[in-house]
Design a protein around this motif. Structure first.
Motif, PDB file in Angstrom:
ATOM      1  N   PHE A  15       0.839  -1.193   0.000  1.00 34.12           N
ATOM      2  CA  PHE A  15       0.000   0.000   0.000  1.00 34.12           C
ATOM      3  C   PHE A  15       0.877   1.247   0.000  1.00 34.12           C
ATOM      4  CE2 PHE A  15      -2.402   3.434   1.902  1.00 34.12           C
ATOM      5  CZ  PHE A  15      -3.644   3.335   1.284  1.00 34.12           C
ATOM      6  N   MET A  16       0.475   2.258  -0.775  1.00 30.33           N
ATOM      7  CA  MET A  16       1.222   3.511  -0.853  1.00 30.33           C
ATOM      8  C   MET A  16       0.283   4.693  -0.694  1.00 30.33           C
ATOM      9  SD  MET A  16       3.759   2.691  -4.062  1.00 30.33           S
ATOM     10  CE  MET A  16       4.699   1.163  -4.144  1.00 30.33           C
ATOM     11  N   GLY A  17       0.588   5.577   0.267  1.00 34.53           N
ATOM     12  CA  GLY A  17      -0.241   6.751   0.494  1.00 34.53           C
ATOM     13  C   GLY A  17       0.335   7.590   1.614  1.00 34.53           C
ATOM     14  N   GLY A  33      -9.515  -9.473   4.124  1.00 41.80           N
ATOM     15  CA  GLY A  33      -8.811 -10.744   4.086  1.00 41.80           C
ATOM     16  C   GLY A  33      -7.516 -10.706   3.312  1.00 41.80           C
ATOM     17  N   HIS A  34      -7.135  -9.523   2.816  1.00 41.52           N
ATOM     18  CA  HIS A  34      -5.911  -9.405   2.030  1.00 41.52           C
ATOM     19  C   HIS A  34      -4.712  -9.154   2.948  1.00 41.52           C
ATOM     20  CE1 HIS A  34      -8.278  -9.415  -1.619  1.00 41.52           C
ATOM     21  NE2 HIS A  34      -9.036  -8.452  -1.113  1.00 41.52           N
ATOM     22  N   GLU A  35      -3.543  -9.534   2.484  1.00 38.34           N
ATOM     23  CA  GLU A  35      -2.319  -9.397   3.271  1.00 38.34           C
ATOM     24  C   GLU A  35      -1.556  -8.145   2.834  1.00 38.34           C
ATOM     25  OE1 GLU A  35       1.875 -11.773   4.279  1.00 38.34           O
ATOM     26  OE2 GLU A  35       0.395 -12.643   2.895  1.00 38.34           O
ATOM     27  N   VAL A  36      -1.341  -7.234   3.766  1.00 38.13           N
ATOM     28  CA  VAL A  36      -0.560  -6.036   3.487  1.00 38.13           C
ATOM     29  C   VAL A  36       0.896  -6.327   3.825  1.00 38.13           C
ATOM     30  CG1 VAL A  36      -0.253  -3.581   3.945  1.00 38.13           C
ATOM     31  CG2 VAL A  36      -2.550  -4.575   4.031  1.00 38.13           C
ATOM     32  N   LEU A  37       1.717  -6.432   2.806  1.00 41.38           N
ATOM     33  CA  LEU A  37       3.122  -6.795   2.989  1.00 41.38           C
ATOM     34  C   LEU A  37       3.954  -5.646   3.547  1.00 41.38           C
ATOM     35  CD1 LEU A  37       3.673  -8.660  -0.405  1.00 41.38           C
ATOM     36  CD2 LEU A  37       3.172  -9.684   1.820  1.00 41.38           C
ATOM     37  N   ALA A  38       3.647  -4.445   3.099  1.00 39.87           N
ATOM     38  CA  ALA A  38       4.399  -3.263   3.529  1.00 39.87           C
ATOM     39  C   ALA A  38       3.629  -2.018   3.133  1.00 39.87           C
ATOM     40  CB  ALA A  38       5.794  -3.239   2.897  1.00 39.87           C
ATOM     41  N   VAL A  39       4.025  -0.897   3.733  1.00 42.99           N
ATOM     42  CA  VAL A  39       3.420   0.393   3.437  1.00 42.99           C
ATOM     43  C   VAL A  39       4.519   1.369   3.045  1.00 42.99           C
ATOM     44  CG1 VAL A  39       2.205   2.383   4.426  1.00 42.99           C
ATOM     45  CG2 VAL A  39       1.438   0.051   4.948  1.00 42.99           C
ATOM     46  N   LEU A  67       2.829  -2.980  10.735  1.00 42.16           N
ATOM     47  CA  LEU A  67       3.228  -3.227   9.353  1.00 42.16           C
ATOM     48  C   LEU A  67       4.596  -2.616   9.058  1.00 42.16           C
ATOM     49  CD1 LEU A  67      -0.154  -2.355   7.591  1.00 42.16           C
ATOM     50  CD2 LEU A  67       0.741  -4.635   8.095  1.00 42.16           C
ATOM     51  N   PRO A  68       5.400  -3.244   8.221  1.00 44.26           N
ATOM     52  CA  PRO A  68       6.668  -2.647   7.790  1.00 44.26           C
ATOM     53  C   PRO A  68       6.395  -1.349   7.016  1.00 44.26           C
ATOM     54  CG  PRO A  68       6.577  -4.983   7.224  1.00 44.26           C
ATOM     55  CD  PRO A  68       5.204  -4.595   7.653  1.00 44.26           C
ATOM     56  N   SER A  81      13.381  -0.125  -5.309  1.00 46.52           N
ATOM     57  CA  SER A  81      12.930  -1.114  -6.289  1.00 46.52           C
ATOM     58  C   SER A  81      13.294  -2.527  -5.854  1.00 46.52           C
ATOM     59  CB  SER A  81      13.557  -0.805  -7.657  1.00 46.52           C
ATOM     60  OG  SER A  81      13.127  -1.747  -8.623  1.00 46.52           O
ATOM     61  N   ASP A  82      14.492  -2.701  -5.337  1.00 48.72           N
ATOM     62  CA  ASP A  82      14.929  -4.030  -4.880  1.00 48.72           C
ATOM     63  C   ASP A  82      14.107  -4.492  -3.679  1.00 48.72           C
ATOM     64  OD1 ASP A  82      16.845  -4.022  -6.858  1.00 48.72           O
ATOM     65  OD2 ASP A  82      18.495  -3.433  -5.528  1.00 48.72           O
ATOM     66  N   GLU A  83      13.846  -3.570  -2.747  1.00 43.48           N
ATOM     67  CA  GLU A  83      13.073  -3.928  -1.547  1.00 43.48           C
ATOM     68  C   GLU A  83      11.655  -4.350  -1.915  1.00 43.48           C
ATOM     69  OE1 GLU A  83      14.961  -1.236   2.054  1.00 43.48           O
ATOM     70  OE2 GLU A  83      13.609  -0.263   0.627  1.00 43.48           O
ATOM     71  N   LEU A  84      11.039  -3.618  -2.829  1.00 42.01           N
ATOM     72  CA  LEU A  84       9.669  -3.942  -3.214  1.00 42.01           C
ATOM     73  C   LEU A  84       9.611  -5.198  -4.074  1.00 42.01           C
ATOM     74  CD1 LEU A  84       8.236  -0.382  -3.973  1.00 42.01           C
ATOM     75  CD2 LEU A  84       7.909  -1.783  -1.934  1.00 42.01           C
ATOM     76  N   SER A  85      10.609  -5.377  -4.917  1.00 38.38           N
ATOM     77  CA  SER A  85      10.650  -6.575  -5.751  1.00 38.38           C
ATOM     78  C   SER A  85      10.747  -7.839  -4.899  1.00 38.38           C
ATOM     79  CB  SER A  85      11.833  -6.491  -6.717  1.00 38.38           C
ATOM     80  OG  SER A  85      11.908  -7.644  -7.533  1.00 38.38           O
ATOM     81  N   ALA A  86      11.535  -7.747  -3.825  1.00 38.87           N
ATOM     82  CA  ALA A  86      11.734  -8.898  -2.948  1.00 38.87           C
ATOM     83  C   ALA A  86      10.448  -9.327  -2.249  1.00 38.87           C
ATOM     84  CB  ALA A  86      12.812  -8.576  -1.916  1.00 38.87           C
ATOM     85  N   LEU A  87       9.495  -8.430  -2.121  1.00 39.26           N
ATOM     86  CA  LEU A  87       8.237  -8.751  -1.437  1.00 39.26           C
ATOM     87  C   LEU A  87       7.328  -9.639  -2.281  1.00 39.26           C
ATOM     88  CD1 LEU A  87       7.411  -5.265   0.136  1.00 39.26           C
ATOM     89  CD2 LEU A  87       8.288  -7.287   1.311  1.00 39.26           C
ATOM     90  N   GLN A  88       7.528  -9.630  -3.590  1.00 41.61           N
ATOM     91  CA  GLN A  88       6.736 -10.446  -4.516  1.00 41.61           C
ATOM     92  C   GLN A  88       5.234 -10.218  -4.332  1.00 41.61           C
ATOM     93  OE1 GLN A  88       8.293 -14.473  -3.813  1.00 41.61           O
ATOM     94  NE2 GLN A  88       9.712 -14.198  -5.521  1.00 41.61           N
TER      95      GLN A  88
END
Length: 334
Positions: A15-17, A33-39, A67-68, A81-88
């Motif tokens: 999520f971005m905001g 029911g969705h999983e928020v991986l990071a903000v 949340l991270p 970009s690398d950090e977000l890519s790793a979250l898949q």
């Protein structure tokens, strides 16, 4: 790009905001029911007279829920970009945030969506709520769409409408759209999750702009007819707040009404009319002649908000005094 996926119990989302509108959407997303991986949100800013360092409202919500949180200086950094890519992640959700570069919105398997506060393609840009009211629109709403390289032009997923009433201001309409945003986001995600979304291409021929509003843009032009002045004041509301000048000092106007008072055609635009109970100002002409606006809530420089008659009693404007004039030697500030 695939626009759907087989039905599942949840999607993995980043999520971005930043502001309140996004915080409300994030809160609903976290309760789904969705999983928020990071903000991803903006950096802490200094606010108030004491310049206290404060996190964004989205960061506060994210940390409250454990949340991270990522607060990058640049959205184009390779590290981000690398950090977000790793979250898949399956999907990025953007609400009231900065413009994402292709290097980011292309990372998730399903791409990235944005929740925009207008009925696209109308009011593309940073200030759709302000401009919808200023321009006298009768309705607005929310649009969810897939991000692409051009801002606010991506294929639309879903829209929800709301009426703009004659009493709506930026503040009231913003809050109503924020209340709508959470359920609207979850409905959009449900459509994508079940493979039921059929994105619709926007018509550029029907597009209108909603450019960013700065404090300089909030200066009132009393040369407009009174009805237009009132729309402008309502659209600016308290963020950033419409303003004018009186005796060289800035005065914010938070509320006004169209008056049925008939003004002498010889009185200058912006002139204050003599009246014991109301703060009346001459505005631009219509086919019926000059129009008049009643200023009902004002904020003089260095003072608290007050009604129009309190302003008159305190400042005692003289006959012929005009709003909007800046005295010689006074430098205009936003």
């Amino acid at each position: 790009m695939p626009f759907g996926m087989p039905r599942s119990t949840q999607m993995k989302i980043v999520f971005m905001g930043t502001p309140e509108f996004a915080r409300v959407a994030l809160s609903h997303l976290c309760d789904s029911g969705h999983e928020v991986l990071a903000v991803v949100t903006g950096r802490d800013k200094r606010v108030g007279r004491k310049r206290k360092l404060m996190p964004t409202l989205v960061r506060q919500e994210a940390e409250r829920r454990g949340l991270p949180v990522l607060t990058p200086k640049s959205l184009k950094s390779q590290k981000l970009s690398d950090e977000l890519s790793a979250l898949q992640a399956d999907l990025f959700v953007v609400a009231a945030f900065r413009i994402l570069p292709p290097s980011l919105y292309g990372l998730p398997r399903l791409g990235a969506i944005n929740i925009h506060t207008s009925l696209l393609p109308k009011y593309r840009g940073a200030a759709p709520i302000h401009w919808a009211i200023i321009n006298g629109e009768e309705e607005t709403g929310l649009t969810s769409f897939f991000l692409n390289e051009q801002v606010d032009t991506g294929d639309m997923i879903l829209q929800e409408r709301t009426t703009i009433t004659e009493n709506d201001t930026y503040d009231t309409l913003h809050d109503r759209l924020a209340d709508m945003a959470g359920p609207f986001l979850l409905k959009t995600l449900g459509m994508i999750d079940k493979g039921e979304s059929t994105p619709i291409r926007q018509s550029n021929a029907e597009a209108t702009r909603a450019p960013k509003i700065t404090p300089f843009d909030a200066l009132i032009d009393f040369g407009m007819p009174a009805a237009k002045v009132c729309q402008f004041v309502r659209g600016m509301a308290t963020k950033p707040g419409a303003y004018t000048y009186f005796r060289g000092a800035k005065i914010k106007i938070h509320a006004c009404l169209v008056s049925d008072r008939i003004a002498d055609s010889n009185i200058r635009i912006g002139g204050i009319l003599p009246d014991r109970k109301k703060l009346l100002v001459v505005c631009g002409r219509t086919e019926d002649g000059p129009t008049v606006v009643e200023l009902t809530r004002v904020v003089p420089a260095g003072k608290k908000e007050m009604d129009g008659i309190s302003f008159k009693n305190g400042f005692r404007p003289e006959p012929g005094e005009v709003l909007g004039q800046i005295s010689e030697g006074v430098q205009e500030k936003p």
